[in-house]
Each structure stands twice: as C-alpha cells, then as structure tokens.
Design a protein around this motif. Structure first.
Motif, mmCIF file in Angstrom:
data_model
loop_
_atom_site.group_PDB
_atom_site.id
_atom_site.type_symbol
_atom_site.label_atom_id
_atom_site.label_comp_id
_atom_site.label_asym_id
_atom_site.label_seq_id
_atom_site.Cartn_x
_atom_site.Cartn_y
_atom_site.Cartn_z
ATOM 1 N N LEU A 1 0.825 -1.204 0.000
ATOM 2 C CA LEU A 1 0.000 0.000 0.000
ATOM 3 C C LEU A 1 0.865 1.261 0.000
ATOM 4 C CD1 LEU A 1 -2.806 -1.163 2.439
ATOM 5 C CD2 LEU A 1 -3.048 -0.741 -0.012
ATOM 6 N N ARG A 2 1.917 1.281 0.821
ATOM 7 C CA ARG A 2 2.811 2.444 0.869
ATOM 8 C C ARG A 2 3.508 2.651 -0.476
ATOM 9 N NH1 ARG A 2 3.486 4.731 5.723
ATOM 10 N NH2 ARG A 2 2.910 3.536 7.578
ATOM 11 N N GLU A 3 3.921 1.552 -1.090
ATOM 12 C CA GLU A 3 4.588 1.628 -2.399
ATOM 13 C C GLU A 3 3.667 2.257 -3.441
ATOM 14 O OE1 GLU A 3 5.477 -1.771 -5.677
ATOM 15 O OE2 GLU A 3 6.311 -2.145 -3.677
ATOM 16 N N ASN A 4 2.394 1.854 -3.432
ATOM 17 C CA ASN A 4 1.449 2.383 -4.415
ATOM 18 C C ASN A 4 1.021 3.816 -4.115
ATOM 19 O OD1 ASN A 4 0.673 0.365 -6.607
ATOM 20 N ND2 ASN A 4 0.779 -0.899 -4.768
ATOM 21 N N VAL A 5 0.936 4.174 -2.836
ATOM 22 C CA VAL A 5 0.645 5.571 -2.498
ATOM 23 C C VAL A 5 1.795 6.448 -2.972
ATOM 24 C CG1 VAL A 5 0.425 7.208 -0.579
ATOM 25 C CG2 VAL A 5 -0.938 5.103 -0.588
ATOM 26 N N ALA A 6 3.040 5.965 -2.784
ATOM 27 C CA ALA A 6 4.202 6.739 -3.248
ATOM 28 C C ALA A 6 4.195 6.876 -4.768
ATOM 29 C CB ALA A 6 5.488 6.068 -2.777
ATOM 30 N N LEU A 7 3.772 5.836 -5.459
ATOM 31 C CA LEU A 7 3.777 5.847 -6.915
ATOM 32 C C LEU A 7 2.636 6.687 -7.496
ATOM 33 C CD1 LEU A 7 5.053 4.720 -9.518
ATOM 34 C CD2 LEU A 7 3.549 2.737 -9.290
ATOM 35 N N TYR A 8 1.436 6.549 -6.929
ATOM 36 C CA TYR A 8 0.258 7.184 -7.513
ATOM 37 C C TYR A 8 -0.269 8.376 -6.732
ATOM 38 C CZ TYR A 8 0.259 3.043 -10.392
ATOM 39 O OH TYR A 8 0.620 2.061 -11.255
ATOM 40 N N GLY A 9 0.211 8.593 -5.530
ATOM 41 C CA GLY A 9 -0.263 9.715 -4.730
ATOM 42 C C GLY A 9 -1.506 9.376 -3.953
ATOM 43 N N ARG A 10 -1.858 10.282 -3.051
ATOM 44 C CA ARG A 10 -3.060 10.108 -2.235
ATOM 45 C C ARG A 10 -4.274 10.647 -2.967
ATOM 46 N NH1 ARG A 10 -2.097 8.716 2.935
ATOM 47 N NH2 ARG A 10 0.012 8.942 3.697
ATOM 48 N N ARG A 11 -5.452 10.280 -2.486
ATOM 49 C CA ARG A 11 -6.698 10.765 -3.067
ATOM 50 C C ARG A 11 -6.713 12.293 -3.023
ATOM 51 N NH1 ARG A 11 -12.325 10.892 -0.339
ATOM 52 N NH2 ARG A 11 -10.942 11.000 1.410
ATOM 53 N N GLY A 12 -7.053 12.871 -4.133
ATOM 54 C CA GLY A 12 -7.155 14.316 -4.210
ATOM 55 C C GLY A 12 -5.850 15.019 -4.495
ATOM 56 N N LYS A 13 -4.734 14.307 -4.390
ATOM 57 C CA LYS A 13 -3.433 14.924 -4.637
ATOM 58 C C LYS A 13 -3.015 14.629 -6.068
ATOM 59 C CE LYS A 13 1.391 14.274 -3.356
ATOM 60 N NZ LYS A 13 2.307 13.395 -2.654
ATOM 61 N N ARG A 14 -2.544 15.630 -6.759
ATOM 62 C CA ARG A 14 -2.074 15.426 -8.128
ATOM 63 C C ARG A 14 -0.759 14.656 -8.066
ATOM 64 N NH1 ARG A 14 -5.674 15.724 -11.707
ATOM 65 N NH2 ARG A 14 -4.116 16.112 -13.278
ATOM 66 N N SER A 15 -0.625 13.661 -8.904
ATOM 67 C CA SER A 15 0.622 12.906 -8.957
ATOM 68 C C SER A 15 1.035 12.741 -10.406
ATOM 69 C CB SER A 15 0.443 11.529 -8.296
ATOM 70 O OG SER A 15 -0.264 10.661 -9.135
ATOM 71 N N ARG A 16 2.243 12.268 -10.582
ATOM 72 C CA ARG A 16 2.771 12.135 -11.944
ATOM 73 C C ARG A 16 2.055 11.049 -12.740
ATOM 74 N NH1 ARG A 16 6.003 9.822 -8.299
ATOM 75 N NH2 ARG A 16 6.802 7.732 -8.623
ATOM 76 N N ASN A 17 1.305 10.186 -12.067
ATOM 77 C CA ASN A 17 0.649 9.069 -12.748
ATOM 78 C C ASN A 17 -0.863 9.146 -12.638
ATOM 79 O OD1 ASN A 17 3.000 7.554 -13.614
ATOM 80 N ND2 ASN A 17 3.394 7.261 -11.437
ATOM 81 N N ASN A 18 -1.428 10.351 -12.685
ATOM 82 C CA ASN A 18 -2.885 10.456 -12.618
ATOM 83 C C ASN A 18 -3.497 9.808 -13.850
ATOM 84 O OD1 ASN A 18 -3.762 11.632 -10.201
ATOM 85 N ND2 ASN A 18 -2.853 13.571 -10.833
#
Length: 198
Positions: free
Chosen positions: A163-180
């Motif tokens: 779960l931590r690995e995927n949060v780091a990769l995709y970001g948290r809900r509502g947060k813009r990430s590089r893999n939206n």
C-alpha cells in the motif's frame, strides 16, 4: 447421514476457503485449480465442492460444542466460525464449477452515469480475483487503459508495504501525482482484512 447411518460432510465454497481445508497431495486439486483459473479468466463464478466422512464420536462432540457456541450471548458468530473450522478439515476435493452470472440490464450504463456524477464506485465480491477483474471490465469499472493496482499480501507487514509503495507511486486521493489517470485498486480478501485490522 447416508442411508447406512454414516455421516458424510459436504462443503461448498470459494477455492480460497476450500483449498486450505483439503488433505495435502490430491492430484485432482492441481487440475481443478487450473480449471478454476480458466473459468475465472472467462468471467465465470467459481465454486468448489469437497467432502469427508465424519465418525459418530467426532460428530457428537462437535455438535455439542456447536450448540454451546450458538447459545453464546457475546462473540457468537466468531465462536461458531471457529467451531466450523474444527470439522471442515481434511477434506477431499470433489470438483469445481464455473457458472455464468450475467449482469442485470443497464448495469454498465448506470455505473457510468454514477461516475460521471462524481460518485466513486466500489465493487465488493467474494469471487476469485480474475473473475472480479472480468466483471469489472464487463460493467465498465475497468477500461483497457486502466492501471490496475493489485494487492495480494500474505502478511500484514507485506500488505502495508504494498500500500505504501502504491501511495508513493500514484499519490493520495485528491493529490495530483505524476501518474494520474484511470486507476483501479483490486485487493484480495486476506489483504483487505489486514487493512481493516491494522
């Protein structure tokens, strides 16, 4: 009971429930697992069937304990489940089935409209993961370009790491990430239990 008075225990359930209860070394189990996987990949609902003979003495002792569990005022369900595990063991696999369970009319369209309205849709199923993914595709929850985040952990620590690995990769809900983009979390029952118990 059979006609001759002997007791025959018959169990049905998902392979994730039945297979751990089988006696080891059954060659039929390996073949059945291959069939179950094929059925699931086709989007079929799978069920396994297994059995064993139960002695009169074992049944009498089990039934007495089960009556006590059923009469409990607190933690009745947990005690009953624990008691079922005492008898649902050392099973012999009888076979597996795969049945088609068609979506009801307008399910994909309804889910699409809900999502367009900003409603997050979760699908909870006891099906094999491959079946769940196939159903997700057929009802337009999973698209060809969807990134699937698969969580299949055997321990709570492993689940947390995934779960931590995927949060780091995709970001948290509502947060813009590089893999939206369109993402779907597919988590098995064991891992989901770790999440809720953690």
């Amino acid at each position: 009971r059979r006609a001759d008075g002997t007791i025959w225990l018959l169990c049905k359930g998902a392979e994730s429930v039945i297979f751990p209860r089988l006696t080891p070394g059954q060659t039929k189990a390996d073949m059945a697992w291959q069939h179950i996987t094929e059925y699931a990949n086709e989007g079929l609902r799978t069920l396994c069937f297994a059995s064993r003979d139960v002695s009169e003495e074992e049944y009498v002792a089990w039934a007495s304990g089960m009556r006590e569990a059923e009469a409990m005022l607190h933690a009745r369900t947990e005690k009953m489940e624990e008691h079922y595990e005492l008898i649902e063991k050392d099973l012999v696999l009888l076979g597996a089935t795969g049945i088609e369970d068609r979506l009801q009319l307008d399910v994909p369209e309804t889910l699409r409209d809900l999502q367009r309205g900003g409603i997050r849709v979760w699908m909870l199923t006891g099906d094999k993961q491959e079946t769940a993914i196939s159903i997700g595709r057929s009802c337009n929850l999973i698209f060809p370009d969807t990134v699937m985040i698969l969580i299949n952990a055997k321990t709570a620590k492993h689940c947390e790491a995934l779960l931590r690995e995927n949060v780091a990769l995709y970001g948290r809900r509502g947060k813009r990430s590089r893999n939206n983009g369109n993402r779907t979390l597919v988590i098995d029952g064991v891992s989901l239990a770790f999440v809720f118990d953690g």
